[in-house]
Enzyme design. Structure first.
Site, short mmCIF file in Angstrom:
data_model
loop_
_atom_site.label_atom_id
_atom_site.label_comp_id
_atom_site.label_asym_id
_atom_site.label_seq_id
_atom_site.Cartn_x
_atom_site.Cartn_y
_atom_site.Cartn_z
N SER A 39 9.41 -1.38 -3.31
CA SER A 39 9.35 -0.22 -4.19
C SER A 39 10.46 -0.29 -5.25
O SER A 39 10.55 -1.26 -5.99
CB SER A 39 9.42 1.07 -3.36
OG SER A 39 8.98 2.18 -4.11
N ASP A 156 2.54 1.19 -2.86
CA ASP A 156 3.96 1.18 -2.55
C ASP A 156 4.30 0.38 -1.28
O ASP A 156 3.80 0.66 -0.20
CB ASP A 156 4.41 2.63 -2.37
CG ASP A 156 5.91 2.80 -2.40
OD1 ASP A 156 6.62 1.86 -2.02
OD2 ASP A 156 6.38 3.88 -2.81
#
Length: 325
Positions: A39, A156
């Protein structure tokens, strides 16, 4: 000789603390042989891995107009149920930050973690376009549209592996420094009363005119101009919804968290629990005190960087680190 692996975890705006952590490690001449990022950690890691420098990214984070940047969410109502931000503009901005580069061209080997949204599998990306990999790894569910990558749809990386210690170990690291910017959410209330205190981030020693910053600001302004009508239409629609919600018969408390904050906080809660088990394999864990920074408060980059810098300096003084050169 130890092969040092640096792990940069997720954390949204709190993950900007990784910039300060890297600065502190560089000041102490602690080398980094490989990086694994998830991320926000993937974004910071990619910027660092390109040339082994972090000063340019710090300057951009500190000087960028975040209010303008948030207006670049793709206001395409036809695709709204796929995700609010559809990625084309994000890729343009990533290209300015990272450069149009492939993994094989990076100065420091990098692995980026993403999640297959259909199977829940952890996907580790180590080849091909760095921009595509980072774009996938930062795709917060429901906010970013999933990224199609080699027949998969990715989101993500923090969903399955917020602090990818095992990934950098698989790359060959024998000494692992894990940076975990995911904090307990309970700390948010405690710091609310002192959040006005903004520690200054340590600035780069040699401040030079940042060409990348100028290019990025020009690109943001151009994108805003090109999408002016779309943004205004989307804003009018949003204002209409707010009018009905807050002034209608069934009023909603204005302090009710937004859908974005609700999603982010739910993800952070989950990631915090996962991260606790992941960091056990690291030799050194650096945990910056970023609990008072909201997950979407990117405009508080100076504070996040400062907290990362302080945490890294403390960790270096307390732990025996491999030095080189």
């Amino acid at each position: 000789m130890a092969k040092i692996g640096l792990v940069l975890g997720s954390g949204a705006a709190r993950g900007l603390a990784h910039i300060g952590i890297i600065k502190a490690l560089k000041e102490k001449n602690i080398p980094v042989d490989m990086i694994a990022g998830s991320s926000m950690g993937a974004l910071v890691g990619a910027c660092y891995a390109r040339e082994g420098e972090i000063a340019n990214l710090e300057e951009i984070i500190l000087k960028i107009d975040w209010k303008q940047l948030t207006r670049l969410a793709d206001p395409n109502l036809a695709l709204l149920f796929k995700g609010l931000i559809h990625g084309k503009k994000v890729k343009e901005l990533l290209r300015t930050l990272i450069g149009d580069i492939e993994f094989k061209d990076l100065k420091i080997p990098l692995a980026v973690v993403a999640t297959d949204v259909n199977t829940g599998e952890e996907i580790v990306i180590k080849e091909g376009s760095v921009i595509e990999a980072v774009r996938a790894s930062i795709s917060i569910p429901a906010i970013f549209m999933p990224v199609k990558f080699k027949g998969r749809f990715l989101i993500d990386g923090g969903i399955v592996n917020p602090v990818p210690v095992g990934v950098v170990k698989a790359l060959g690291a024998t000494f692992i420094i894990a940076c975990n910017a995911i904090c307990k959410l309970q700390k948010r209330k405690f710091y609310a009363s002192i959040k006005k205190q903004k520690p200054r981030a340590p600035m780069a020693k040699n401040q030079i005119k940042n060409v990348a910053l100028s290019v990025l600001n020009n690109k943001i302004n151009k994108l805003l101009k090109d999408n002016k009508d779309k943004i205004q239409n989307f804003q009018r629609l949003a204002n209409g919804f707010k009018e009905k919600i807050y002034k209608g018969r069934q009023r909603i408390d204005p302090n009710t968290p937004s859908i974005f904050n609700t999603i982010i906080q739910a993800i952070c809660t989950m990631e915090y629990e996962i991260a606790k088990s992941k960091i056990k394999e690291a030799d050194v864990v650096i945990t910056p005190d970023t609990g008072y920074i909201g997950a979407l408060e990117f405009y508080r980059g100076s504070e996040a960087i400062s907290e990362g810098y302080k945490a890294a300096k403390k960790a270096v003084s307390k732990n025996k680190m491999p030095l080189r050169g």
